[in-house]
Design a protein around this motif. Structure first.
Motif, PDB file in Angstrom:
ATOM      1  N   VAL A 205       0.705  -1.228   0.080  1.00 16.17           N
ATOM      2  CA  VAL A 205       0.236  -0.005   0.103  1.00 16.17           C
ATOM      3  C   VAL A 205       1.020   1.310   0.202  1.00 16.17           C
ATOM      4  O   VAL A 205       0.817   2.229  -0.832  1.00 16.17           O
ATOM      5  N   GLU A 206       1.776   1.269   0.972  1.00 11.49           N
ATOM      6  CA  GLU A 206       2.528   2.432   0.978  1.00 11.49           C
ATOM      7  C   GLU A 206       3.538   2.695  -0.432  1.00 11.49           C
ATOM      8  O   GLU A 206       3.803   3.517  -0.828  1.00 11.49           O
ATOM      9  N   ASP A 207       4.063   1.269  -0.713  1.00 10.91           N
ATOM     10  CA  ASP A 207       4.920   1.559  -2.091  1.00 10.91           C
ATOM     11  C   ASP A 207       4.251   1.880  -3.357  1.00 10.91           C
ATOM     12  O   ASP A 207       4.547   2.898  -3.908  1.00 10.91           O
ATOM     13  N   ILE A 208       2.748   1.702  -3.445  1.00 13.39           N
ATOM     14  CA  ILE A 208       2.015   1.985  -4.409  1.00 13.39           C
ATOM     15  C   ILE A 208       1.798   3.734  -4.208  1.00 13.39           C
ATOM     16  O   ILE A 208       1.796   4.364  -4.999  1.00 13.39           O
ATOM     17  N   TYR A 209       1.558   3.907  -3.004  1.00 17.48           N
ATOM     18  CA  TYR A 209       1.224   5.418  -2.804  1.00 17.48           C
ATOM     19  C   TYR A 209       2.417   6.410  -3.200  1.00 17.48           C
ATOM     20  O   TYR A 209       2.259   7.206  -3.955  1.00 17.48           O
ATOM     21  N   ARG A 210       3.677   5.722  -2.723  1.00 15.35           N
ATOM     22  CA  ARG A 210       4.855   6.595  -2.992  1.00 15.35           C
ATOM     23  C   ARG A 210       5.091   6.700  -4.519  1.00 15.35           C
ATOM     24  O   ARG A 210       5.533   7.638  -4.684  1.00 15.35           O
ATOM     25  N   GLY A 211       4.709   5.642  -5.334  1.00 14.84           N
ATOM     26  CA  GLY A 211       4.830   5.437  -6.632  1.00 14.84           C
ATOM     27  C   GLY A 211       3.910   6.430  -7.520  1.00 14.84           C
ATOM     28  O   GLY A 211       4.323   6.832  -8.568  1.00 14.84           O
TER      29      GLY A 211
END
Length: 189
Positions: free
Chosen positions: A21-27
């Motif tokens: 979830v955080e990785d997608i948000y950051r990307g």
């Protein structure tokens, strides 16, 4: 060969995917994060995610993560608004006299689409539209709502093309939250 997979998650299942979830948000929000606004800080975003997926939180939470060849690249989530919802707090309707019961919720009337994002390097492939439609087509509620920043022209225009319409504006109760326009989409059509 490229494989595209959509994983449907409950709140409990979503909590086990915090890293993705955080990785997608950051990307997806590279530029907004770089700009340094407190509301878009990844730590603040993940605090909101934790609140949305907390055990015993009212409303049925649903999330979909899309992965391409095993790489998570997009997500969408939301929940049904319960009778006790704070979602509408501070709402300023464009036409208040027409909507006397607009904010009355019973857990089956409105679905709040809270987040829809695709990593920046994967945009333009129809993934956001597919996530949007996949989440909303099975919802039993009468309508859906979402909040969009008025200056987010690309997203705003996309939502309007997809059948959403503006009913007002509000500033959520989250720390450092900006002013948003409130959009509605009729799910029974």
């Amino acid at each position: 060969m490229t494989s595209v997979d959509f994983e449907h998650l409950t709140a409990a299942e979503a909590r086990t995917h915090r890293t993705e979830v955080e990785d997608i948000y950051r990307g997806a929000y590279v530029d907004a994060i770089r700009a340094g606004a407190p509301f878009t800080d990844p730590v603040a975003f993940m605090q909101r995610f934790d609140a949305y997926t907390a055990p015993n939180r009212p409303g049925e939470f649903e999330q979909i993560i899309v992965s391409i060849s095993g790489r998570p690249v997009g997500q969408v989530w939301g929940w049904s608004l319960s009778k006790e919802t704070a979602w509408w707090n501070g709402l300023q309707l464009d036409e208040p006299q027409v909507h006397d019961d607009f904010t009355v919720e019973d857990g089956t009337r409105t679905f709040a689409l809270s987040e829809l994002m695709v990593k920046k390097d994967m945009t333009g492939r129809g993934l956001a539209r597919t996530l949007h439609n996949s989440l909303l087509r099975s919802r039993p509620e009468q309508r859906a709502t979402l909040l969009v920043r008025p200056d987010n022209t690309r997203a705003y225009q996309t939502y309007l093309r997809w059948g959403w319409y503006r009913v007002g504006r509000l500033r959520p109760g989250w720390p450092d939250a900006p002013q948003f326009d409130v959009l509605i989409h009729d799910l029974r059509q």
